[in-house]
Design an enzyme around this catalytic site. Structure first.
Site, mmCIF file in Angstrom:
data_model
loop_
_atom_site.group_PDB
_atom_site.id
_atom_site.type_symbol
_atom_site.label_atom_id
_atom_site.label_comp_id
_atom_site.label_asym_id
_atom_site.label_seq_id
_atom_site.Cartn_x
_atom_site.Cartn_y
_atom_site.Cartn_z
ATOM 1 N N TYR A 26 0.859 -1.193 0.000
ATOM 2 C CA TYR A 26 0.000 0.000 0.000
ATOM 3 C C TYR A 26 0.891 1.238 0.000
ATOM 4 O O TYR A 26 1.992 1.222 0.553
ATOM 5 C CB TYR A 26 -0.932 -0.033 1.239
ATOM 6 C CG TYR A 26 -1.909 1.112 1.278
ATOM 7 C CD1 TYR A 26 -2.752 1.353 0.187
ATOM 8 C CD2 TYR A 26 -1.980 1.962 2.374
ATOM 9 C CE1 TYR A 26 -3.636 2.417 0.206
ATOM 10 C CE2 TYR A 26 -2.868 3.023 2.407
ATOM 11 C CZ TYR A 26 -3.691 3.249 1.318
ATOM 12 O OH TYR A 26 -4.559 4.300 1.327
ATOM 13 N N TYR A 86 -2.461 4.285 9.479
ATOM 14 C CA TYR A 86 -1.866 3.064 8.931
ATOM 15 C C TYR A 86 -0.778 2.506 9.852
ATOM 16 O O TYR A 86 -0.329 1.373 9.705
ATOM 17 C CB TYR A 86 -1.341 3.316 7.516
ATOM 18 C CG TYR A 86 -1.358 2.076 6.649
ATOM 19 C CD1 TYR A 86 -2.559 1.483 6.261
ATOM 20 C CD2 TYR A 86 -0.179 1.476 6.235
ATOM 21 C CE1 TYR A 86 -2.577 0.343 5.484
ATOM 22 C CE2 TYR A 86 -0.181 0.328 5.444
ATOM 23 C CZ TYR A 86 -1.389 -0.230 5.079
ATOM 24 O OH TYR A 86 -1.402 -1.362 4.314
#
Ligand code: NAI
Length: 276
Positions: A150, A160
């Site tokens: 990602y 994240y």
């Protein structure tokens, strides 16, 4: 889409948990395109009916392995070669997990034991997988090994957490091992940087629906779905991409190149009362 671009190829798919999983879609597409595969996941995941059902549906063997355990990975490669009757042409690493993200622990107050686990499961496992594949000499020349990543591995994305660090490491392993595997065995190693996707791992990220919606509105083509990702993976496993290696390939509808889109600007203008 049935073009037979994987006819005669043998592959291993790690990380199909349920029908939302990217790996699940990749397994289905690979078989649809003519490949023979084995699938692998943890003991806990293998006990769940869904993974067994996928193996039955695709008529393939399910081999249990914790991707942090080197010996278990060696076993997956050796067994797969035996079951599929020859060397392996493609491997998908579709594995990720962060206890810090799961427990919503703030990045600046992180639990370091958990962080070690995140890195072991989400990044080091790829090094171990590549090493086990090389040492067992199971890969065919021009074989293709892919991991999913990602963009938070390269840019800051709130929420994240330590998965971002793991993804940065995963991409670095791809380059460094990719050089050795390419030079010595002509095996390709790449990562695909996928759009936010509503899977079990994806929805565990704090603020996922906002991240998903923002990316969708910023990307000229909109977010890439798990099905779109499976098509891209299949192409990367095929002979049409024989000279692609050591790359981080964006599969994100254009998100990674955008700064501002008309759709996001409209929402921002409305939110702060700037409409003309
Ligand atoms: P998922 O939750 O369906 O798949 C994650 C898989 O990792 C599961 O099958 C799980 O059993 C497996 N796993 C966890 N610990 C393991 C271990 N120790 N050994 C072996 N397997 C283990 O979610 P998804 O989204 O399909 O994730 C696949 C990959 O795609 C991950 O690397 C994820 O970071 C990446 N990715 C996901 C995005 C998203 O928004 N969902 C976006 C970009 C990349």
């Amino acid at each position: 889409m049935k073009n037979g671009i994987l006819l005669g190829k043998r592959g291993i798919i790690f990380g199909a948990l349920n029908d939302k999983s990217i790996a699940w879609k990749v397994a289905e597409k690979a078989v649809e395109e003519g490949a023979q595969i084995t699938i692998s996941n943890t003991a806990m995941a293998c006990r769940m009916g869904e993974v067994k059902a996928l193996a039955e549906k695709l008529n393939c063997e399910l081999i249990q392995a914790d991707a942090t355990n080197y010996a278990e990975l060696v076993n997956v490669f050796e067994k797969s070669q035996e079951i599929l009757g020859g060397k392996i042409d493609f491997v998908l690493h579709s594995i990720g997990m962060s206890p810090n993200v799961r427990k919503a622990i703030p990045y600046d107050d992180i639990n370091y034991d958990f962080m070690n686990k995140t890195i072991d499961i989400s990044a080091l496992s790829f090094h171990k997988m590549l090493s086990a594949a090389k040492k067992t000499d199971v890969m065919n020349e021009y074989g293709s090994i892919l991991a999913l990543t990602y963009i938070a591995g390269e840019r800051a994305f709130v929420g994240y957490s330590d998965m971002a660090d793991a993804k940065a490491m995963l991409q670095s392993i791809t380059r460094n091992f990719g050089y050795i595997f390419g030079k010595e065995r002509k095996v390709r190693v790449n990562t695909i940087s996928q759009s936010p996707t509503m899977t079990t791992a994806g929805t565990g990220i704090k603020g996922m629906s906002s991240i998903f919606d923002y990316a969708d509105k910023l990307s000229p083509l909109g977010n890439a779905t798990a099905d779109d990702c499976a098509n891209y993976c299949v192409m990367m496993f095929s002979d049409y991409t024989r000279k692609v290696t050591m790359q981080n390939l964006y599969h994100d509808g254009g998100f990674s190149t955008m700064g501002m889109s008309a759709e996001v600007m409209e929402i921002y203008d409305k939110g702060v009362g700037l409409e003309k």
